[in-house]
Design an enzyme around this catalytic site. Sequence first.
Site, PDB file in Angstrom:
ATOM      1  N   HIS A 205       0.800  -1.235   0.000  1.00  0.00           N
ATOM      2  CA  HIS A 205       0.000   0.000   0.000  1.00  0.00           C
ATOM      3  C   HIS A 205       0.825   1.274   0.000  1.00  0.00           C
ATOM      4  O   HIS A 205       0.285   2.371   0.031  1.00  0.00           O
ATOM      5  CB  HIS A 205      -0.972   0.019   1.192  1.00  0.00           C
ATOM      6  CG  HIS A 205      -0.301   0.044   2.537  1.00  0.00           C
ATOM      7  ND1 HIS A 205       0.024   1.203   3.180  1.00  0.00           N
ATOM      8  CD2 HIS A 205       0.105  -0.945   3.347  1.00  0.00           C
ATOM      9  CE1 HIS A 205       0.604   0.921   4.338  1.00  0.00           C
ATOM     10  NE2 HIS A 205       0.671  -0.375   4.457  1.00  0.00           N
TER      11      HIS A 205
HETATM   12  N1  UDP Z   1      -2.665  -6.599   9.084  1.00  0.00           N
HETATM   13  C1  UDP Z   1      -3.949  -7.079   9.367  1.00  0.00           C
HETATM   14  N2  UDP Z   1      -4.767  -7.404   8.318  1.00  0.00           N
HETATM   15  C2  UDP Z   1      -4.407  -7.296   7.019  1.00  0.00           C
HETATM   16  C3  UDP Z   1      -3.087  -6.796   6.735  1.00  0.00           C
HETATM   17  C4  UDP Z   1      -2.260  -6.441   7.795  1.00  0.00           C
HETATM   18  O1  UDP Z   1      -4.308  -7.237  10.534  1.00  0.00           O
HETATM   19  O2  UDP Z   1      -5.194  -7.619   6.126  1.00  0.00           O
HETATM   20  C5  UDP Z   1      -1.791  -6.208  10.213  1.00  0.00           C
HETATM   21  C6  UDP Z   1      -0.389  -6.772  10.195  1.00  0.00           C
HETATM   22  O3  UDP Z   1      -0.315  -8.010  10.868  1.00  0.00           O
HETATM   23  C7  UDP Z   1       0.394  -5.704  10.929  1.00  0.00           C
HETATM   24  C8  UDP Z   1      -0.332  -4.419  10.581  1.00  0.00           C
HETATM   25  O4  UDP Z   1      -1.612  -4.812  10.115  1.00  0.00           O
HETATM   26  O5  UDP Z   1       0.316  -5.904  12.336  1.00  0.00           O
HETATM   27  C9  UDP Z   1       0.430  -3.661   9.519  1.00  0.00           C
HETATM   28  O6  UDP Z   1      -0.326  -2.588   9.113  1.00  0.00           O
HETATM   29  P1  UDP Z   1       0.030  -1.732   7.820  1.00  0.00           P
HETATM   30  O7  UDP Z   1       0.734  -2.576   6.823  1.00  0.00           O
HETATM   31  O8  UDP Z   1      -1.238  -1.066   7.425  1.00  0.00           O
HETATM   32  O9  UDP Z   1       0.978  -0.599   8.404  1.00  0.00           O
HETATM   33  P2  UDP Z   1       2.559  -0.414   8.479  1.00  0.00           P
HETATM   34  O10 UDP Z   1       3.105  -1.523   9.314  1.00  0.00           O
HETATM   35  O11 UDP Z   1       3.099  -0.421   7.102  1.00  0.00           O
HETATM   36  O12 UDP Z   1       2.724   0.907   9.143  1.00  0.00           O
END
Ligand code: UDP
Length: 367
Positions: A205
């Site tokens: 994303h």
């Molecule tokens: N996650 C979730 N469902 C999904 C995809 C990701 O629960 O369909 C969780 C994943 O395990 C992690 C978090 O969301 O704990 C990551 O979120 P994201 O990728 O939106 O944010 P980033 O880590 O890049 O800031």
Amino acid sequence: MKLVHVVGARPNFIKIAPVWRAIASLTPFEQVMVHTGQHYDVNMSDVFFVDLGLPAPDHYLGVGSGTHAQQTAAVMVAFERVVQQLGPDLVLVYGDVNSTVAAALVCAKLLVPVAHVEAGLRSFDRTMPEEINRLLTDQIADWLFTPSPDGDENLLREGVAPGKIHRVGNVMIDSLVRLLQTASRSTVLSELGLEPEDYAVLTMHRPSNVDSEDALGDLLNTLIRLSERLPIIFPVHPRTWQRLETLGAGEARGQLRLIEPLSYVDFLGLMSQARIVLTDSGGIQEETSYLGIPCLTLRANTERPVTVEMGTNTLVGQDTGLLTSRFHAILDGDDSWDRRPPAGISLWDGHAAERIARIILETLGRE
Ligand code: UDP
């Protein structure tokens, strides 16, 4: 003493849950939760409160989507009123989203102390909006809770006073440790008709991958080809759905299977049994390191270098040739680390939030 927590986006909910629980059980302090509404879809917000056992937020700011300036400004205007009304002794902000920097800036101007949970991470890539949010939040926060030694080093190099820095470990891993058993009972694999270790999981994303039609098109074509060898399950972030629809690519192709974002427990169930994970997420690089699952990161840099040092994580950027060769090499058995958790990063042990609560208790309790 009154503590106010500010959350707004999916990864924030996973990070606040253990901190909220630890403060409730280890300190006598009153807690208030403010949800900015940066993420508002049921499957990007509400389901996490259920899975993580969080109470409903006390204040909902409803800022919704918008440009970075609109979102940051909307959080600031609405949160300033909440701070003036509540008069908190400490405000806790999480991670690196727009809500994080907006809330920290409001507090700095109103002379309210701010604690940043997950401080000190740096990708050294200022084209990432998250990097700007991290840099600014850390400059104005009074308490900096870091997950790993690189975080401390980055902050010291930027002139942050050593007394403000507390290495506590990784609160996202606290949530994983607590819910891994529950996740192993999720029915997500049978619902998707999958066998353990016989599929890959993909999340994507970041603007660098999904905002440019060329970059997204190239990546998708490569992923579709790779899925011929191993099915790839792709829970699609709302931001990415929009881009895929513009490209006319919102349908499954080959064995690349597009599904709605999953709840935390179902995603953990899916990820923990995957053969390989492909992602541009920050948190998922950490979770796969803890789980010992090979992760190919679709970014040229990472603010989580310990995951690369561990050996589980490889940065492939947008180099589709490297992505293809690493994907096949892993399936051919080229992963040399121990797949059993815990993979052994210091303080990634399920108790980071307790350390935060104790530090807050010791310091505020004295005042
Ligand atoms: N996650 C979730 N469902 C999904 C995809 C990701 O629960 O369909 C969780 C994943 O395990 C992690 C978090 O969301 O704990 C990551 O979120 P994201 O990728 O939106 O944010 P980033 O880590 O890049 O800031």
